[in-house]
Motif scaffolding. Structure first.
Motif: not given
Length: 965
Positions: A553-554, A609-611, A636-638
């Protein structure tokens, strides 16, 4: 009758003169369409293996066309043709089994009378029998008329382990018939079927039938759907004890015209006949019996549902029984908890456990007679280490769970194995064990032991779905893996957390009650939980069990909250479009902070869903996957990960123990796959360096060990990693010391063991000196010098640093261990040398005096020794045939293949492995091999991608103040 030592079988009527059946075993000739040797009876699994495992064409299917078996209610429905399943023309209802065990001659003979229902008119009776099981003459009696049928033709197919009898007259549909057949074979050390196990004073015999080895001990319908009742009579030499699923009957067994030769010696008292009560309907793989010089400890429990008191016993050889009390205590505590959880009383009159010196798996849930290896059940009552106690408690509780999951309610076929093993893992090692030992924090421990193992395996392209097709019985053993156990348990845990544990258990109870003594598939479980919760459970769960893999999960931040996207996670890099088609129903479990700084968990959000986007105040701490309940990774972002790390490191953090464990595992897995830099994962560990919880340190230690094992051929990286690990573990050792107290909490005890072990592996001089000093005192006779929790790391450290003298001392402990904990420590000590000459001695040991069951422990230990990795591969490849022949029918061989090759991290090593296996018949371990080769690919990609990054980070860490990194 025939003379003793051959099978004595009489028929109600003499066989017809033209029958192909012989009058005795000694000249029986089953027609074998695919002979594996010159004699159809000279086909033991060990001899046969060397003649056919390189020649797969010898095992081509025969021309039979069989439908898979179905229950009586399904008999009218047509099923696809499946060569590997028995035809459904007949259904067994009852087995009357007599077994004569001769421990002196190391053989057993038997006779079975099987009551059958004819569901469809047929002339052929097909059943399972292994090649080494020598079958005697058979007859079939039509119950309504007492008409006797003898076969006009007999066949045996080694590929499917199936015997078939063809009769001149058709058996009419709706009829009830009885099959009479005798058999015999040797007791071997195969750890499958009915086999022998050795102890100091001789041998004893016990069974291991799961998944498809009942056919090695008796002719039967050896598929889980064919439930039947069993009445068992065991004939054995005097002064031995016989055990089976049910209690012994009070009346004395007597011979009949079929079994009189089996009863020889009973009248004069030199042999003893024990008859057991009839079992409930159960699958053949749950049948169990044993004979030997056993003694037992006894307890009991009172059913909270009925008030009945049932005896509980644990059996072992006399030399081991003194270490069995703890396992018996766990069983006594677990049974009433299960009855309360499921609102279903344990149905059998007793529950025994038998501890075995030779055992392939950890343990086996035979109904009423659990069996298992010594390390799964024995511990020194005066000096027990927590690792051993946790192993025993988890194993015993797991097997007791099977009394409901698997035994009362059984999967229809092995494609639904997870309905047994996933549930037993969740219930036995998490839900019930937490009630017995809450101080162990087993829900958090579950993340380290099961969730992380499941995600590691499922991140490979060579993974398989939880619900996996296994038409070939020869490949069933491969699915007894982290997916059927750990991923299935993790998915069920995710569902339990989502719907609430109370409703989950009530739904499971509805499922069990509706399918008592019958067979099930996934939809039956979903119906039970759906009925209790009112939710569309198949919509949530079907994809999790029917598709392989899991999502990453981004998380990206927006002006109003967050956007989340799901994609399939693979360990060697982002998934290609063709591998990224699945859309999971993902419970997001969002953790946020209240205005007062308290944690708020929202379990309502599901990503289907995808997003999708969600409103959120990102100026406050937040995290996806609360308590690491979900079966997925979160990226997560850095910058956000750094912020989460700082929050997680606070003493009053909103992120729970489970959250912190999950963060560590996610960070390193995402670094390996290239989604995140390895330096970001190391930064997280650096932030958590003041952590006080053992289970967080356990996740850190496991992942740092994984990094070290990936770069084992790069001295620059490994030396700097050792320095980093010393800096982490050293302060813990100084704080906790190396002495143990009974007043210490479980957390402190385990953290001390982990810290000392980590410091020793990282070559901390002070820690090594203390361990070597204690080892010297220990071998001089002061057994109090080494706390039992430090035995393993001390033995390993001594052999690594003191060479041959320490090796010789540890070898003596291996040859004569006083407890299973000492034996385990000695095994791993013998795999720890850096001296090639000592490693050569260990390899020689593997070929001579190591039990088959212990080979996998040696291989795993050697696979983690950088000085042994290449030598281990060379040893395995040189001795492949010998090792394969020893373990062909066990679960262990697949694990050995994985151990040998997953240590490598170069593409040329994969190429070498592929070349070696090119001419091998790999069908029994093809999945394990594919997973090992995928592991090499992933490590090779990781090394290429991250070597500069990890060196840069470690060099910076060495040269800047620790607190400012």
């Amino acid at each position: 009758m025939t003379a003793r030592g051959t099978l004595a079988v009489r028929h109600i009527l003499k066989p017809k003169p033209k029958s192909t059946w012989p009058p005795s075993i000694s000249n029986a000739r089953w027609r074998n369409p695919h002979p594996l040797s010159s004699s159809s009876h000279d086909t033991s699994r060990f001899r046969v293996a060397s003649s056919y495992h390189h020649k797969p064409l010898l095992l081509r299917p025969c021309s039979f066309h069989h439908r898979p078996p179905v229950s009586a209610s399904d008999m009218s429905s047509e099923k696809p043709v499946d060569h590997y399943r028995l035809p459904t023309d007949l259904l067994p209802r009852h087995y009357a089994l007599t077994i004569r065990t001769d421990l002196v001659k190391e053989k057993f003979t038997g006779f079975v009378k099987i009551d059958l229902d004819v569901r469809k008119a047929t002339k052929v009776v097909a059943f399972n029998a292994a090649a080494e099981l020598k079958l005697g003459p058979a007859s079939l009696v039509l119950d309504s008329s007492a008409s006797v049928f003898t076969p006009t033709e007999t066949n045996f197919d080694a590929a499917t382990q199936r015997a078939s009898l063809t009769f001149a007259e058709e058996l009419p549909a709706g009829a009830k018939v009885t099959l009479y057949i005798g058999f015999e074979t040797q007791l071997k050390d195969s750890m499958t079927g009915y086999y022998k196990s050795t102890w100091d004073k001789g041998i004893y015999a016990l069974t291991q039938f799961e998944p498809t080895d009942a056919r090695r001990a008796l002719p039967c319908w050896d598929e889980p759907l064919y439930k039947a009742t069993f009445s068992v009579t065991l004939i054995s030499r005097k002064d031995t004890v016989s055990l089976s699923n049910m209690p012994e009957r009070a009346d004395v067994a007597v011979a009949n015209e079929h079994t009189e030769a089996l009863f020889e010696g009973v009248k004069d008292g030199s042999w003893y006949a024990t008859t057991f009560e009839t079992t409930p309907p159960m699958s053949t793989y749950l049948l169990a019996f044993a004979n030997g010089e056993f003694v037992h400890l006894e307890s009991s429990y009172k059913s909270p549902l009925s008030g009945k008191v049932r005896p509980l016993r644990i059996y072992a050889t006399p030399d081991a029984i003194g270490q069995a009390q703890y396992a018996l205590d766990i069983k006594e505590k677990a049974l009433p908890l299960y009855e309360q959880a499921f609102d279903i009383e344990y149905p059998l009159p007793k529950l025994d456990t038998l501890v075995a010196n030779d055992f392939d798996a950890g343990a086996m849930e035979n109904w009423g007679l659990i069996t298992g290896r010594t390390t799964a059940y024995l511990v020194d009552p005066e000096n027990a280490d927590i690792a051993a106690k946790k192993r025993i408690a988890g194993t015993q509780s797991h097997e007791v769970a099977h009394m409901w999951f698997g035994n009362i309610t059984t999967m229809k076929w092995w494609d639904n194995l997870y309905l047994n093993e996933g549930f037993a893992t969740l219930m036995g090692e998490k839900i019930i064990l937490d009630k017995i030992h809450p101080e162990w924090k087993v829900d958090a421990d579950f993340i380290n032991t099961h969730l992380s193992a499941a995600l590691r395996l499922d991140a490979k392209l060579s993974s398989h779905p939880i619900e996996v097709e296994v038409p070939d019985a020869g490949q069933i053993g491969q699915i007894f893996d982290a997916l059927s156990y750990s991923k299935a348990a993790s998915v069920l845990r995710m569902l339990s957390k989502y719907v609430g544990e109370e409703k989950f258990l009530k739904g499971v109870s509805l499922y069990l009650k509706k399918h008592l003594y019958s067979n099930t598939v996934s939809r039956n479980l979903w119906e039970g939980i759906g009925e209790e919760t009112g939710l569309d459970i198949p919509k949530i769960m079907d994809i999790w069990v029917s598709k392989m893999g899991f999502p990453v999960i981004t998380v990206t931040e927006t002006p109003t909250g967050i956007k989340v996207r799901q994609d399939r996670f693979l360990e060697d890099g982002p998934a290609k479009p063709e591998d990224n088609e699945t859309i999971w129903s993902v419970p997001l479990g969002l953790v946020t902070a209240s205005s007062s700084g308290q944690a708020i968990v929202d379990n309502s959000a599901i990503l289907e869903t995808r997003e999708a986007e969600f409103k959120l105040d990102t100026s406050k701490p937040f995290k996806i996957n609360a308590d690491a309940n979900g079966v997925y990774r979160v990226l997560y972002t850095p910058a956000r990960l750094a912020a989460i790390a700082k929050e997680a490191a606070k003493p009053d953090s909103i992120f729970s123990l489970n959250d912190r464990i999950g963060l560590v595992h996610d960070a390193f897995a995402l670094a390996k796959s290239g989604h995140l830099s390895l330096s970001a994962a190391l930064n997280l560990v650096h932030e958590l360096r003041s952590e006080s919880e053992f289970l967080v340190w356990d996740s850190i230690g496991a992942n740092l060990a994984g990094i070290t094992h990936t770069w084992w051929e790069d001295d620059k990286v490994t030396q700097r990693l050792k320095a980093f690990r010393r800096a982490l573990c050293g302060p813990l050792v100084q704080k906790l010391g190396l002495d143990y107290s009974k007043s210490d909490s479980a957390d402190i005890t385990q953290l001390r063991t982990l810290a000392v072990g980590g410091a020793a592996i990282a070559e901390d001089p002070a820690t090594i000196d203390v361990l070597l000093d204690r080892f010297a005192k220990y071998i001089a006779g002061d057994t109090s010098a080494i706390p039992v929790d430090l035995l393993l790391i001390t033995f390993c450290t001594a052999v690594k640093h003191n060479g041959a003298p320490a090796y010789d001392a540890v070898l003596k402990f291996f040859e004569n261990p006083q407890t299973p904990s000492i034996k385990v420590a000695a095994i791993y000590g013998l795999t720890s040398p850096t001296d090639p000459a000592l490693l050569a001695r260990t390899f020689e040991l593997l070929l001579s005096s190591v039990r088959n069951q212990d080979l996998i422990s040696f291989f795993r230990g050697l696979a983690t020794n950088p000085k042994a990795i290449i030598a281990l591969r060379d040893f395995f490849e040189k001795n492949y045939d010998l090792i394969y022949n020893r373990l062909e029918m066990t679960f262990s061989f697949s694990s050995i293949v994985q151990s040998v090759y997953t240590g490598f991290a170069k593409e040329e090593d994969r190429t070498k492995a592929e070349a070696f296996f090119k001419d091998k018949d790999i069908r029994k371990y093809n999945q394990a091999l594919a997973q090992a080769l995928d592991g090499i690919n992933a490590k090779a990609a990781f090394v290429k991608r991250s070597t500069v990054d990890v060196l840069t980070w470690l060099e910076k860490w060495e040269n800047v103040p620790r607190a400012t990194l």
